[in-house]
Design a protein around this motif. Structure first.
Motif, mmCIF file in Angstrom:
data_model
loop_
_atom_site.group_PDB
_atom_site.id
_atom_site.type_symbol
_atom_site.label_atom_id
_atom_site.label_comp_id
_atom_site.label_asym_id
_atom_site.label_seq_id
_atom_site.Cartn_x
_atom_site.Cartn_y
_atom_site.Cartn_z
ATOM 1 N N GLY A 86 0.654 -1.056 -0.053
ATOM 2 C CA GLY A 86 -0.106 -0.013 0.178
ATOM 3 C C GLY A 86 0.984 1.474 0.149
ATOM 4 O O GLY A 86 0.486 2.218 -0.911
ATOM 5 N N TRP A 87 1.971 1.703 1.136
ATOM 6 C CA TRP A 87 2.505 2.342 0.854
ATOM 7 C C TRP A 87 3.278 2.029 -0.394
ATOM 8 O O TRP A 87 3.848 3.849 -0.994
ATOM 9 C CB TRP A 87 3.513 1.971 2.040
ATOM 10 C CG TRP A 87 3.972 3.323 2.288
ATOM 11 C CD1 TRP A 87 5.481 4.536 1.972
ATOM 12 C CD2 TRP A 87 3.781 4.526 3.365
ATOM 13 N NE1 TRP A 87 5.621 5.122 2.736
ATOM 14 C CE2 TRP A 87 4.813 5.789 3.757
ATOM 15 C CE3 TRP A 87 2.518 4.474 4.064
ATOM 16 C CZ2 TRP A 87 3.981 6.900 4.191
ATOM 17 C CZ3 TRP A 87 2.222 5.858 5.367
ATOM 18 C CH2 TRP A 87 2.933 7.306 5.036
ATOM 19 N N ILE A 98 17.781 0.651 10.620
ATOM 20 C CA ILE A 98 16.399 1.132 11.364
ATOM 21 C C ILE A 98 16.773 0.450 12.541
ATOM 22 O O ILE A 98 16.481 -0.124 13.671
ATOM 23 C CB ILE A 98 15.820 1.927 11.335
ATOM 24 C CG1 ILE A 98 15.919 3.032 10.552
ATOM 25 C CG2 ILE A 98 14.429 1.979 11.806
ATOM 26 C CD1 ILE A 98 14.285 3.689 9.319
ATOM 27 N N PHE A 99 16.186 -1.003 11.698
ATOM 28 C CA PHE A 99 15.983 -2.716 12.420
ATOM 29 C C PHE A 99 17.190 -2.451 13.440
ATOM 30 O O PHE A 99 17.386 -3.321 13.932
ATOM 31 C CB PHE A 99 15.618 -3.703 10.924
ATOM 32 C CG PHE A 99 15.477 -5.138 11.777
ATOM 33 C CD1 PHE A 99 14.062 -4.654 13.254
ATOM 34 C CD2 PHE A 99 16.050 -5.932 11.757
ATOM 35 C CE1 PHE A 99 14.045 -6.017 13.702
ATOM 36 C CE2 PHE A 99 16.597 -7.437 12.455
ATOM 37 C CZ PHE A 99 14.756 -7.599 13.047
ATOM 38 N N ALA A 100 18.307 -2.798 12.485
ATOM 39 C CA ALA A 100 19.550 -3.637 12.961
ATOM 40 C C ALA A 100 19.512 -2.378 14.472
ATOM 41 O O ALA A 100 19.918 -3.213 15.273
ATOM 42 C CB ALA A 100 21.155 -2.640 12.916
ATOM 43 N N LEU A 155 9.218 4.078 1.876
ATOM 44 C CA LEU A 155 8.664 2.350 2.205
ATOM 45 C C LEU A 155 10.508 1.623 3.217
ATOM 46 O O LEU A 155 9.771 0.700 3.507
ATOM 47 C CB LEU A 155 9.269 2.284 0.390
ATOM 48 C CG LEU A 155 8.440 1.852 -0.001
ATOM 49 C CD1 LEU A 155 8.711 1.254 -2.357
ATOM 50 C CD2 LEU A 155 7.196 0.610 0.275
ATOM 51 N N LYS A 156 11.080 1.947 3.042
ATOM 52 C CA LYS A 156 12.341 1.488 4.556
ATOM 53 C C LYS A 156 11.801 1.964 5.486
ATOM 54 O O LYS A 156 12.103 0.739 6.007
ATOM 55 C CB LYS A 156 14.169 2.488 3.933
ATOM 56 C CG LYS A 156 14.818 2.388 4.317
ATOM 57 C CD LYS A 156 16.001 3.103 4.123
ATOM 58 C CE LYS A 156 16.162 4.575 4.747
ATOM 59 N NZ LYS A 156 17.711 4.912 4.644
ATOM 60 N N GLY A 157 11.204 3.022 5.794
ATOM 61 C CA GLY A 157 11.312 2.651 7.454
ATOM 62 C C GLY A 157 9.995 1.840 7.642
ATOM 63 O O GLY A 157 9.979 1.260 8.340
ATOM 64 N N TRP A 158 9.175 1.917 6.683
ATOM 65 C CA TRP A 158 7.629 0.404 7.492
ATOM 66 C C TRP A 158 8.092 -0.026 7.444
ATOM 67 O O TRP A 158 7.646 -0.824 8.180
ATOM 68 C CB TRP A 158 6.466 0.979 5.609
ATOM 69 C CG TRP A 158 5.650 0.993 5.579
ATOM 70 C CD1 TRP A 158 5.128 -0.401 5.845
ATOM 71 C CD2 TRP A 158 4.328 1.520 7.139
ATOM 72 N NE1 TRP A 158 3.682 -0.581 6.568
ATOM 73 C CE2 TRP A 158 3.436 0.870 6.975
ATOM 74 C CE3 TRP A 158 4.402 2.672 7.860
ATOM 75 C CZ2 TRP A 158 2.329 1.369 7.621
ATOM 76 C CZ3 TRP A 158 3.536 3.383 7.849
ATOM 77 C CH2 TRP A 158 2.147 2.437 7.861
ATOM 78 N N LYS A 159 9.190 -0.696 6.242
ATOM 79 C CA LYS A 159 9.839 -2.489 6.541
ATOM 80 C C LYS A 159 10.210 -2.615 7.459
ATOM 81 O O LYS A 159 10.419 -3.536 7.921
ATOM 82 C CB LYS A 159 10.898 -2.167 5.010
ATOM 83 C CG LYS A 159 10.855 -3.582 4.245
ATOM 84 C CD LYS A 159 11.890 -3.954 3.521
ATOM 85 C CE LYS A 159 10.921 -3.309 2.459
ATOM 86 N NZ LYS A 159 12.062 -4.212 0.740
#
Lengths: 271, 271
Positions: free
Chosen positions: A71-72, B39-41, B69-73
């Protein structure tokens, strides 16, 4: 985009229609579900068929977030498509965000810089420092919730606060915030008679008016009470246009519905 | 997760600490920027180092949306990691959402189903039908903004509405909504003296309390006025813990800060 550019576009197209791109995969034509990006395919077809009839598009972020990453990505493709193909069209991220200052700044960055929307809707409950980070962006617009079109608007918004309804307090207080010239307001069409009072407080601001059509609001009434000498209105219709048909002819059906509204608007503008 | 399970976890860990995962790439240790998903790391290292000291994690969605998108992931990976490795920990999507009914339902789907958070923060401005779609989810929790920790809280929240402050109207009105048993509330620690009054209105509800630490709130005061016989408090700290150091030792430094707060909490719980 400047407000002046928006006004010019309205005069040119004889339309102050905003189309809400609220894509629900349960409602779009089934043949689109075979597409790799069904959401974007739907939006693209709607945009291609209606861009000459409206001056703004408003994707509601909820409908994109509900499909997660997919969606994003579709939201990103939609805004990029609009900015490339139709830079003259005003874009609204209907996100109803708002948080403490440093956090609102992150939201402003997300919608104004990364996604490059012209405007974003913001909730007022957390006050000045939750809204000002949005207002700091030049030629970007912050559309503050004042009086919404749903039944729940009567729970708090119309309650009397220090002798005046809460939504009027929101209007008056927000005028004192830094860069308040970048404010627009959400005012629901289902409460058109409130618009006269609202125009006394904010004579010059643009109003984004949802609730015409599916939610029962009346265009004539909204214009009678809400229009100013720069028009000052964006009338949103979502479901009434984009789901006019869910057959192969959906885009054409959407254009017909949009044209009906645009022609009503042209008559009002020509008066 | 049920409220009862949360209370059991608090008693077991002697902690009612919530850690805010508000990842700003300008503030994390520079060596993490080389990671594929920085971010996840960062989040994974913080979670691995602190999960035994806290009972909740609260990513604020603004910090993820700001990276597209990177942030949402990264948000998706973070919640999946938490749900897999630490299902006993309460998760909060600090999203401050709220929209008309059918749209709020999409947000509820996004956070409760797709991302599988235990709870989400919601703004009350649009009233009952904007909140009830969240409340309809069993064993999920809707954390309604009541009195926030920022300066802007005084713009509207503390204004008098029909003889009572707006935030108290929000508390009282929300109790009448369907499935109000699934409500928790945001109450800022910077206004601890308000907590006694708040407890008269909602004696049994859990309160999510931001503003201890960086924003100046005091843990002892919050507990004195806000604790109930089921504890009923989640104290959030974000920057004070996760940015305790931006060197190689950042996770260890975060754990030390978390442990300081947890030990203070253990003393209070043992009283």
């Amino acid at each position: 985009m400047t407000t002046n550019q928006l006004v010019q576009e309205i005069k040119k197209k004889k339309s102050f229609l905003c189309i809400g791109l609220d894509v629900d995969l349960n409602k779009i034509p089934p043949h689109l579900l075979k597409e790799e990006d069904s959401i974007f395919a739907f939006n693209k077809a709607i945009i291609d068929a209606t861009h000459h009839l409206c001056v703004a598009y408003k994707p509601n972020t909820a409908f994109y977030e509900a499909y997660g990453l997919k969606g994003w990505k579709a939201l990103e493709k939609t805004i990029n498509y609009l900015n490339e193909k139709h830079p003259e069209i005003f874009t609204i991220a209907d996100a109803k965000r708002g948080d403490i200052g440093n956090t609102s700044a992150m939201y402003a960055k997300a919608f104004f810089e990364d996604l490059a929307f012209d405007s974003v809707t913001v909730a007022p409950y957390m006050g000045k420092d939750s809204v000002e980070p949005f207002l700091a962006f030049e030629n970007k617009h912050t559309i503050l919730l004042a009086l919404t079109s749903n039944q729940g608007a009567f729970d708090f918004q119309t309650k009397t606060v220090d002798g005046k309804e809460l939504y009027k307090q929101v209007l008056e207080t927000s005028k004192t915030w830094e860069h308040s010239e970048n404010l627009m307001y959400v005012v629901g069409a289902t409460k058109a008679e409130y618009l006269a009072d609202i125009r006394h407080i904010i004579p010059d601001s643009f109003l984004l008016v949802p609730g015409v059509g599916a939610q029962g609001g009346n265009l004539q009434d909204v214009c009678k009470y809400g229009m100013n000498n720069q028009i000052g209105l964006l009338i949103n219709s979502s479901r009434g246009i984009i789901y006019a048909s869910n057959e192969d002819d959906f885009a054409k059906a959407a254009a017909l519905k949009a044209k009906e509204l645009q022609q009503e608007m042209a008559i009002i503008l020509n008066k």
